[in-house]
Design a protein around this motif. Structure first.
Motif, mmCIF file in Angstrom:
data_model
loop_
_atom_site.group_PDB
_atom_site.id
_atom_site.type_symbol
_atom_site.label_atom_id
_atom_site.label_comp_id
_atom_site.label_asym_id
_atom_site.label_seq_id
_atom_site.Cartn_x
_atom_site.Cartn_y
_atom_site.Cartn_z
ATOM 1 N N ASN A 103 -3.427 -3.671 -3.605
ATOM 2 C CA ASN A 103 -3.764 -2.339 -3.081
ATOM 3 C C ASN A 103 -3.742 -1.314 -4.208
ATOM 4 O O ASN A 103 -3.364 -0.157 -3.990
ATOM 5 C CB ASN A 103 -2.787 -1.934 -1.978
ATOM 6 N N PHE A 158 -1.729 5.315 -3.429
ATOM 7 C CA PHE A 158 -0.328 5.477 -3.031
ATOM 8 C C PHE A 158 0.542 4.292 -3.460
ATOM 9 O O PHE A 158 1.740 4.289 -3.229
ATOM 10 C CB PHE A 158 -0.232 5.653 -1.505
ATOM 11 N N THR A 218 -4.903 5.278 5.726
ATOM 12 C CA THR A 218 -5.268 3.918 6.139
ATOM 13 C C THR A 218 -4.718 2.955 5.090
ATOM 14 O O THR A 218 -4.378 3.368 3.987
ATOM 15 C CB THR A 218 -6.794 3.733 6.220
ATOM 16 N N PRO A 234 0.806 -1.228 0.000
ATOM 17 C CA PRO A 234 0.000 0.000 0.000
ATOM 18 C C PRO A 234 0.836 1.273 0.000
ATOM 19 O O PRO A 234 0.307 2.359 -0.201
ATOM 20 C CB PRO A 234 -0.817 -0.122 1.291
ATOM 21 N N LEU A 292 1.886 9.309 2.149
ATOM 22 C CA LEU A 292 1.591 8.095 2.902
ATOM 23 C C LEU A 292 0.071 7.947 3.015
ATOM 24 O O LEU A 292 -0.626 8.941 3.258
ATOM 25 C CB LEU A 292 2.187 8.177 4.318
ATOM 26 N N PRO A 293 -0.455 6.742 2.851
ATOM 27 C CA PRO A 293 -1.908 6.571 2.984
ATOM 28 C C PRO A 293 -2.347 6.695 4.443
ATOM 29 O O PRO A 293 -1.647 6.217 5.343
ATOM 30 C CB PRO A 293 -2.131 5.142 2.463
ATOM 31 N N LYS A 301 -5.031 -1.440 3.800
ATOM 32 C CA LYS A 301 -5.633 -2.750 4.065
ATOM 33 C C LYS A 301 -4.684 -3.857 3.615
ATOM 34 O O LYS A 301 -3.856 -3.659 2.721
ATOM 35 C CB LYS A 301 -6.969 -2.882 3.339
#
Lengths: 323, 305
Positions: free
Chosen positions: B173, B16, A258, A155, A255-256, A260
């Motif tokens: 993601n 991202f 959140t 992510p 940066l995210p 998953k």
């Protein structure tokens, strides 16, 4: 060949040094290696000066190829993002008013987060990505076959294919150095202790103290108390073994907010697929039954039920002959 | 992507991540895998529930499924950056033993392909043996209890093959792929409609009209459900869809996938005489085109972010 740098103490905001001493070795670690406890980085972005020593030290120790030199036009950032050749990336974020009379620089040395629940490790179909005795995440370059699923699973956009090895690569948290009792090259090279290496427990204590210190200073100066830790607790992927002190929203640092795990939605998606297959099979069975009933009804309507049956047999025989 | 743009919060945290750069090899494999899985699923149902008169189309379906996976499977290996190490997905190179991870869709997919080739291979050879084009001994895998087991195996592995490619995308993601749980079902439905279309295209002259009609019905159901799933995806993650499917991708979705790939074939099934004898194969070609464009659009639109 880089000169090995000895383990150095972790400097805390209060000045109390936390020594990191190599252990005598254990069942899990060779002699001279650090004890097999979770280790990582705490990056205090407020003291990063954008010198890029971490980028250079990383490339030097890990034998990573130099980039093609080109100006990106994005502040002083010509690395742009982490990839298979750049396992450290210093971000330069310019926050200025239109007339540039007011503003600030944000700088952050980004790296693999060595997530406690790592998406890349989950999806890797070859077992090339492993978790080490230090709770870090390492890609074994001699096993990776370049399917690139880990790139899509991360992510944070950390992993990419290294054009030399043609395998997925990222920061190893200097696994080889840790096994020799040496701290990672980047943290050893950092001149401001923005990148701190240590056990996760030590780093969390140091980080919490640093946030309190910064927010106390802000409170005293009448400024917003904006310092906080990103990824230090277990709310983000079970915790990040490389976590950060930030003073703006995570998105500002790319940066995210959140993230998953890739496996999170697999049960629901699989259930929908299985349900769809069962539903279509049922529709097919109903359709067959309807076809048969229609056939019987037509035969009965024509008053030649038996003939119709024989006709079907004849059709079958005819098809058999065609074969 | 320009890093500065990300200072504004994107519509999803998935923005991202970096692109795995799965390109045309993967698009074509997903397309052929969908056809293979769909054809095996439908042929298995025909084998299990149908009558003797359906057998000719069943054989065509099994052969299409086998040919599609034989052509498509190697594309997965070619796409690897270290293709000589493809076997690391089958065998643990460190401690030995089979390599399988239940939470890795790619690992699941590898074993689905193995099972698929086994069952569809047996079914195809049995159907050829049934008409004397292969040693008669193999016909036993198409008859009695072994035949039923093989047919069920084709149904299970066929639907799994058509759907798992969507699961691979969900298990990431990346924008769009990791934002919805519906792509697995979307690809399953699209695969079944494409598999049915391929069977109609190659067998509409030789197959029994009743079988062709059944396939058209199944293809119609799948296509209609596909449309509903697309609407659900758009409605549930609109903020992502409007970014990822903006511009040319939206046009491909609207005209290539929905109008020509779904609505036009449904209309042609409803009006079978619209283009004379060419209506049936035309509808099949349009379904196949729509299926290809759907996979192109879903994969490459996210890669472009």
């Amino acid at each position: 060949m880089a000169i090995p740098m000895q383990a150095t103490p972790v400097a805390t905001p209060t000045g109390a040094a936390q020594p990191i001493e190599p252990a005598a070795g254990s069942a899990l670690t060779p002699p001279g290696a650090f004890d097999a406890v979770p280790m990582g980085f705490f990056t205090d972005t407020t003291v990063c000066i954008g010198c890029k020593a971490c980028e250079v030290a990383c490339k030097n120790w890990n034998g990573l190829p130099a980039d093609v030199v080109a100006l990106s036009g994005n502040s002083y950032d010509n690395t742009l993002h982490l990839n298979g050749e750049n396992w450290r990336h210093v971000q330069f974020i310019e926050q200025f008013s239109d007339d540039r009379a007011d503003g600030r620089w944000l700088m952050m040395s980004d790296v693999c987060k060595h997530c406690v629940h790592a998406g890349c490790l989950e999806v890797c179909p070859t077992g090339a990505i492993i978790r080490t005795e230090y709770d870090t995440v390492v890609i074994q370059a001699d096993v990776c076959n370049g399917c690139r699923d880990c790139i899509a699973a991360c992510p944070f956009g950390v992993i990419e294919i290294n054009p030399v090895s043609k395998t997925a690569m990222k920061c190893t948290l200097c696994y080889d150095r840790l096994q020799s009792g040496l701290q990672p090259a980047c943290s050893a090279a950092c001149p401001t202790a923005s990148i701190r290496f240590g056990t996760i427990q030590e780093l969390q204590e140091a980080a919490t103290a640093r946030v309190e210190q910064l927010n106390a200073q802000a409170r005293d100066a009448g400024r917003p108390e904006d310092a906080y830790l990103y990824g230090a607790d277990d709310s983000l992927l079970g915790g990040l073994n490389s976590f950060y002190l930030l003073v703006d929203r995570p998105e500002v640092y790319h940066l995210p907010a959140t993230a998953k795990l890739p496996s999170q939605d697999l049960p629901a998606a699989s259930a929908l697929g299985v349900g769809g297959a069962i539903g279509l099979a049922a529709l097919g069975a109903v359709s067959f039954r309807k076809r048969r009933m229609d056939s019987f009804a037509e035969a009965a309507r024509d008053g030649r039920g038996e003939e119709g049956g024989r006709g079907e047999d004849r059709g079958e025989e005819a098809m058999g002959e065609e074969r | 992507m320009d890093g500065l743009l990300l200072q504004v919060a994107p519509p999803s945290p998935t923005f991202f991540s970096l692109s795995p750069e799965w390109g045309w090899y993967i698009v074509v494999y997903f397309f052929l895998g969908g056809i293979a899985g769909g054809a095996a699923f439908l042929s298995g149902l025909l084998d299990l529930l149908g009558e003797r008169l359906d057998r000719r189309m069943t054989r065509i379906g099994y052969l299409i499924a086998l040919a599609a996976i034989i052509v498509g499977g190697p594309l997965l290996i070619i796409d690897l950056t270290r293709p000589e190490r493809f076997w690391h997905m089958f065998w643990r190179s460190d401690v030995g033993g089979p390599m399988f991870k239940v939470y890795s869709p790619l690992s699941i997919g590898v074993w689905i392909i193995v099972g698929f080739v086994l069952f569809v291979g047996l079914a195809a050879l049995a159907s050829l043996a049934d008409v004397g084009r292969f040693p008669r001994w193999f016909a036993r895998f198409g008859e009695g209890v072994p035949g039923k087991i093989v047919a069920i195996g084709c149904i299970l592995t066929g639907s799994a093959l058509a759907g798992y490619t969507g699961l691979v995308l969900t298990g990431t993601n990346r924008p769009l792929w990791g934002d919805t749980i519906w792509i697995t079902l979307l690809f399953l439905l699209s695969g079944i409609s494409a598999g049915g279309a391929a069977m109609i295209l190659f067998g509409w002259r030789r197959g029994h009209p009743g079988t062709v009609h059944w396939l058209e019905e199944m293809e119609g159901y799948s296509s209609a459900l596909e449309l509903i799933v697309l609407a659900i995806i758009a409605a549930t993650i609109w903020s992502v869809v409007r970014v990822v499917w903006g511009g040319v991708w939206g046009a491909i979705l609207l005209f290539g996938v929905i109008v020509f790939g779904i609505l036009a074939p449904i209309y042609l099934h409803w009006r079978p005489g619209a283009f004379g004898r060419a209506t049936v194969p035309l509808a099949a070609v349009l379904v196949l085109l729509g299926s290809f464009l759907l996979r192109t659009m879903v994969i490459l639109s996210s890669e472009a972010v």
